[in-house]
Scaffold this active site. Structure first.
Site, PDB file in Angstrom:
ATOM      1  N   THR A 297       0.822  -1.220   0.000  1.00  0.00           N
ATOM      2  CA  THR A 297       0.000   0.000   0.000  1.00  0.00           C
ATOM      3  C   THR A 297       0.851   1.263   0.000  1.00  0.00           C
ATOM      4  OG1 THR A 297      -1.475   1.283   1.439  1.00  0.00           O
ATOM      5  CG2 THR A 297      -0.116  -0.332   2.531  1.00  0.00           C
ATOM      6  N   ASP A 298       0.268   2.342  -0.494  1.00  0.00           N
ATOM      7  CA  ASP A 298       0.962   3.638  -0.424  1.00  0.00           C
ATOM      8  C   ASP A 298       1.019   4.173   1.009  1.00  0.00           C
ATOM      9  OD1 ASP A 298      -1.739   4.311  -0.111  1.00  0.00           O
ATOM     10  OD2 ASP A 298      -1.789   5.770  -1.749  1.00  0.00           O
ATOM     11  N   GLU A 299       0.224   3.564   1.914  1.00  0.00           N
ATOM     12  CA  GLU A 299       0.173   4.076   3.291  1.00  0.00           C
ATOM     13  C   GLU A 299       1.505   3.898   4.016  1.00  0.00           C
ATOM     14  OE1 GLU A 299      -3.435   3.369   5.446  1.00  0.00           O
ATOM     15  OE2 GLU A 299      -4.568   3.026   3.609  1.00  0.00           O
TER      16      GLU A 299
ATOM     17  N   TYR B 106      -1.898  -0.625  10.954  1.00  0.00           N
ATOM     18  CA  TYR B 106      -2.009  -1.296   9.643  1.00  0.00           C
ATOM     19  C   TYR B 106      -0.812  -0.963   8.761  1.00  0.00           C
ATOM     20  CZ  TYR B 106      -3.334  -1.743   4.719  1.00  0.00           C
ATOM     21  OH  TYR B 106      -3.335  -2.029   3.369  1.00  0.00           O
TER      22      TYR B 106
ATOM     23  N   LYS C 126       2.229  -3.357   7.256  1.00  0.00           N
ATOM     24  CA  LYS C 126       2.512  -3.525   5.825  1.00  0.00           C
ATOM     25  C   LYS C 126       3.944  -3.095   5.517  1.00  0.00           C
ATOM     26  CE  LYS C 126       0.096  -4.707   2.928  1.00  0.00           C
ATOM     27  NZ  LYS C 126      -0.314  -6.051   2.405  1.00  0.00           N
TER      28      LYS C 126
HETATM   29  P1  NAD Z   1      -9.602  -7.524   2.267  1.00  0.00           P
HETATM   30  O1  NAD Z   1      -9.574  -7.226   3.721  1.00  0.00           O
HETATM   31  O2  NAD Z   1     -10.851  -7.253   1.493  1.00  0.00           O
HETATM   32  O3  NAD Z   1      -9.275  -9.078   2.032  1.00  0.00           O
HETATM   33  C1  NAD Z   1      -8.256  -9.742   2.727  1.00  0.00           C
HETATM   34  C2  NAD Z   1      -8.416 -11.241   2.473  1.00  0.00           C
HETATM   35  O4  NAD Z   1      -7.343 -11.905   3.158  1.00  0.00           O
HETATM   36  C3  NAD Z   1      -9.725 -11.819   3.012  1.00  0.00           C
HETATM   37  O5  NAD Z   1     -10.293 -12.697   2.062  1.00  0.00           O
HETATM   38  C4  NAD Z   1      -9.290 -12.586   4.243  1.00  0.00           C
HETATM   39  O6  NAD Z   1     -10.126 -13.701   4.546  1.00  0.00           O
HETATM   40  C5  NAD Z   1      -7.888 -13.021   3.835  1.00  0.00           C
HETATM   41  N1  NAD Z   1      -7.026 -13.339   4.982  1.00  0.00           N
HETATM   42  C6  NAD Z   1      -6.875 -12.626   6.131  1.00  0.00           C
HETATM   43  N2  NAD Z   1      -6.008 -13.255   6.949  1.00  0.00           N
HETATM   44  C7  NAD Z   1      -5.583 -14.371   6.292  1.00  0.00           C
HETATM   45  C8  NAD Z   1      -4.673 -15.412   6.593  1.00  0.00           C
HETATM   46  N3  NAD Z   1      -4.017 -15.467   7.763  1.00  0.00           N
HETATM   47  N4  NAD Z   1      -4.461 -16.374   5.678  1.00  0.00           N
HETATM   48  C9  NAD Z   1      -5.132 -16.373   4.496  1.00  0.00           C
HETATM   49  N5  NAD Z   1      -6.012 -15.410   4.166  1.00  0.00           N
HETATM   50  C10 NAD Z   1      -6.237 -14.432   5.040  1.00  0.00           C
HETATM   51  O7  NAD Z   1      -8.355  -6.778   1.650  1.00  0.00           O
HETATM   52  P2  NAD Z   1      -8.201  -6.094   0.214  1.00  0.00           P
HETATM   53  O8  NAD Z   1      -8.760  -4.740   0.269  1.00  0.00           O
HETATM   54  O9  NAD Z   1      -8.622  -7.050  -0.829  1.00  0.00           O
HETATM   55  O10 NAD Z   1      -6.605  -5.926   0.165  1.00  0.00           O
HETATM   56  C11 NAD Z   1      -5.776  -6.937  -0.395  1.00  0.00           C
HETATM   57  C12 NAD Z   1      -4.334  -6.513  -0.252  1.00  0.00           C
HETATM   58  O11 NAD Z   1      -4.124  -5.275  -0.906  1.00  0.00           O
HETATM   59  C13 NAD Z   1      -3.888  -6.318   1.198  1.00  0.00           C
HETATM   60  O12 NAD Z   1      -2.599  -6.850   1.340  1.00  0.00           O
HETATM   61  C14 NAD Z   1      -3.900  -4.816   1.381  1.00  0.00           C
HETATM   62  O13 NAD Z   1      -2.929  -4.421   2.330  1.00  0.00           O
HETATM   63  C15 NAD Z   1      -3.534  -4.340  -0.016  1.00  0.00           C
HETATM   64  N6  NAD Z   1      -4.051  -3.014  -0.357  1.00  0.00           N
HETATM   65  C16 NAD Z   1      -5.385  -2.768  -0.350  1.00  0.00           C
HETATM   66  C17 NAD Z   1      -5.853  -1.497  -0.702  1.00  0.00           C
HETATM   67  C18 NAD Z   1      -7.323  -1.185  -0.768  1.00  0.00           C
HETATM   68  O14 NAD Z   1      -7.679  -0.037  -1.077  1.00  0.00           O
HETATM   69  N7  NAD Z   1      -8.213  -2.117  -0.511  1.00  0.00           N
HETATM   70  C19 NAD Z   1      -4.954  -0.479  -1.035  1.00  0.00           C
HETATM   71  C20 NAD Z   1      -3.592  -0.760  -0.988  1.00  0.00           C
HETATM   72  C21 NAD Z   1      -3.148  -2.045  -0.678  1.00  0.00           C
HETATM   73  P1  TYD Z   2     -10.786   3.764   4.137  1.00  0.00           P
HETATM   74  O1  TYD Z   2     -11.741   3.315   3.094  1.00  0.00           O
HETATM   75  O2  TYD Z   2     -10.909   3.184   5.518  1.00  0.00           O
HETATM   76  O3  TYD Z   2      -9.310   3.576   3.544  1.00  0.00           O
HETATM   77  P2  TYD Z   2      -7.874   4.074   4.134  1.00  0.00           P
HETATM   78  O4  TYD Z   2      -8.026   4.438   5.553  1.00  0.00           O
HETATM   79  O5  TYD Z   2      -7.053   2.850   3.928  1.00  0.00           O
HETATM   80  O6  TYD Z   2      -7.452   5.230   3.276  1.00  0.00           O
HETATM   81  O7  TYD Z   2     -10.924   5.338   4.286  1.00  0.00           O
HETATM   82  C1  TYD Z   2     -10.714   6.199   3.191  1.00  0.00           C
HETATM   83  C2  TYD Z   2     -10.793   7.617   3.727  1.00  0.00           C
HETATM   84  O8  TYD Z   2     -12.130   7.851   4.172  1.00  0.00           O
HETATM   85  C3  TYD Z   2      -9.887   7.851   4.936  1.00  0.00           C
HETATM   86  O9  TYD Z   2      -9.340   9.176   4.846  1.00  0.00           O
HETATM   87  C4  TYD Z   2     -10.832   7.745   6.122  1.00  0.00           C
HETATM   88  C5  TYD Z   2     -12.151   8.239   5.553  1.00  0.00           C
HETATM   89  N1  TYD Z   2     -13.358   7.635   6.151  1.00  0.00           N
HETATM   90  C6  TYD Z   2     -14.386   8.466   6.616  1.00  0.00           C
HETATM   91  O10 TYD Z   2     -14.308   9.716   6.547  1.00  0.00           O
HETATM   92  N2  TYD Z   2     -15.503   7.880   7.151  1.00  0.00           N
HETATM   93  C7  TYD Z   2     -15.634   6.535   7.263  1.00  0.00           C
HETATM   94  O11 TYD Z   2     -16.673   6.055   7.795  1.00  0.00           O
HETATM   95  C8  TYD Z   2     -14.584   5.695   6.759  1.00  0.00           C
HETATM   96  C9  TYD Z   2     -14.686   4.191   6.837  1.00  0.00           C
HETATM   97  C10 TYD Z   2     -13.467   6.290   6.205  1.00  0.00           C
END
Ligand code: NAD
Ligand code: TYD
Length: 354
Positions: free
Chosen positions: A132-134, A158, A162
């Site tokens: 992630t960019d975070e 989180y 990461k």
């Molecule tokens: P998500 O939370 O929707 O899904 C995570 C999945 O991992 C779930 O299916 C969960 O059951 C599985 N999981 C959790 N613990 C596990 C374990 N111990 N063994 C096997 N499976 C397990 O997450 P997402 O949004 O799909 O994100 C996927 C990846 O992308 C993550 O690594 C996250 O850090 C990264 N990412 C997500 C975003 C975003 O905007 N969603 C942005 C940047 C990076």
């Molecule tokens: P989120 O979807 O939780 O992603 P991330 O924290 O990984 O960026 O949140 C996106 C942005 O929205 C973040 O700045 C937090 C804000 N946010 C709210 O303002 N209200 C909410 O209820 C949630 C879940 C997020």
């Protein structure tokens, strides 16, 4: 045929990724290892049940004997590592599982990959670590966007977990020569996103006529990436990337949270026949997230130049398509709004004053 391990393939991005590669790389056999936490939904792949190119294994990336057995059985050509605890707010409420899954789990997977490569030194293998960019921390409004050389400066449990996992992945490349590629992407949105994240939460709260909780003043900026563009970038990183390298993947769509929520309100009013601007009236400013990063922005130039990546969706179009997906998949929505989901919503939002 390539055998590909996808971890966390029943979560949001993993689900979209598996659907993407079954279409765009039909000669890949995908093995999905997922622990099915609250965020994982096996029903996402029901239509693949009789597809010989898809295998589901219910288990954890922390289970070293299971990983060994899977590598021995399938002789993987590649790993796409999505499995993680992924929600910042949950990491603030309970950080330990983030260390266990994101750090220890990644370590176990690296060890399994390395054992496989050592047994098969001629194998053409690559481990794609989805991050992630975070990890880069927060930007001020006029700062240049994150590049691959921006120093790590994570703010939340989180992003710290990461960041730690990214360092382990790079160390397994430098120390042991494991072929790895790291991708750091911005906020994804699209179908199958669990409705604890901003965009689906707002869509569903509008449908359920609930308030729309915006943290602080709604001025925090995220760089929104449509999940299909992300999936395309990951395949490119696997096929065209260079071992040991990082690629930043962004959507080029920086928006404040308030802009995002207002756009959702207007699209929802239009699509559901609500009176114009009525959903905006539900916006409620609530207590800010502790350590809330002000701004994320990705400079994708390296990915564009080196792996041929280019975001092909605009925010408005893809957001509209995402809303349409939620509106026609209410069965999916209601099936993930289980007791555990209700419990999170109650504990997280009821303490925030309106
Ligand atoms: P998500 O939370 O929707 O899904 C995570 C999945 O991992 C779930 O299916 C969960 O059951 C599985 N999981 C959790 N613990 C596990 C374990 N111990 N063994 C096997 N499976 C397990 O997450 P997402 O949004 O799909 O994100 C996927 C990846 O992308 C993550 O690594 C996250 O850090 C990264 N990412 C997500 C975003 C975003 O905007 N969603 C942005 C940047 C990076
Ligand atoms: P989120 O979807 O939780 O992603 P991330 O924290 O990984 O960026 O949140 C996106 C942005 O929205 C973040 O700045 C937090 C804000 N946010 C709210 O303002 N209200 C909410 O209820 C949630 C879940 C997020």
């Amino acid at each position: 045929m390539k055998h590909i391990l996808v971890t966390g393939g029943s979560g949001f991005i993993g689900t979209n990724f598996i659907h993407y590669v079954r279409t765009h790389r039909p000669d890949w056999h995908v093995v999905n290892l997922d622990a099915l936490t609250y965020a994982g939904n096996p029903a996402n792949h029901r239509h693949l049940e009789n597809d010989p190119g898809y295998t589901f294994i219910h288990g954890s990336i922390c289970d070293a004997p299971l990983l060994k057995q899977m590598f021995d059985t399938y002789q993987f050509d590649g790993v796409f590592h999505f499995a993680a605890e992924s929600h910042v707010d949950r990491s603030i409420a309970g950080p330990e599982v983030f260390v266990n899954t994101n750090v220890t789990g990644t370590f176990r997977l690296l060890e399994a990959g390395l054992a496989h490569v050592r047994k098969h030194p001629d194998a053409d293998f690559r481990f794609v670590h989805v991050s992630t960019d975070e990890v880069y921390g927060s930007l001020y409004p006029d700062d240049p966007a994150f590049t691959e050389t921006t120093p790590y400066d994570p703010s939340s449990p989180y992003s710290a977990s990461k960041a730690a996992s990214d360092h382990f992945v790079k160390a397994w490349y430098r120390t042991y020569g494991l072929p790895v590629v790291v991708t750091n992407c911005s906020n994804n949105y699209g179908p199958f996103q669990f409705p604890e994240k901003l965009i689906p939460l707002m869509i569903l709260n509008i449908l359920d006529k609930k308030s729309l909780p915006v943290y602080g003043k709604g001025i925090n900026v995220r760089d929104w990436l449509y999940v299909a563009d992300h999936c395309d970038a990951l395949v490119r990183a696997f096929e065209n990337g260079e071992n040991g390298e990082t690629y930043n993947i962004g959507g080029g769509e920086e928006k404040t949270n308030l802009e995002v929520v207002e756009t959702i309100c207007d699209l929802m009013d239009d699509k559901t026949g609500n009176p114009e601007s009525s959903s905006r009236e539900r916006i409620t400013f609530v207590t800010d997230r502790p350590g809330h990063d002000l701004r994320y922005a990705i400079n994708p130039d390296k990915a564009v130049e080196k792996i041929g990546y280019k975001a092909s969706h605009t925010f408005e179009q893809a957001l509209s398509a995402t809303i349409d997906w939620y509106l026609v998949n209410m069965d999916w929505v209601r099936s993930v709004q289980t007791g555990a989901y209700q419990e999170w919503i109650r504990s997280h939002y009821e303490s925030s004053p309106s």
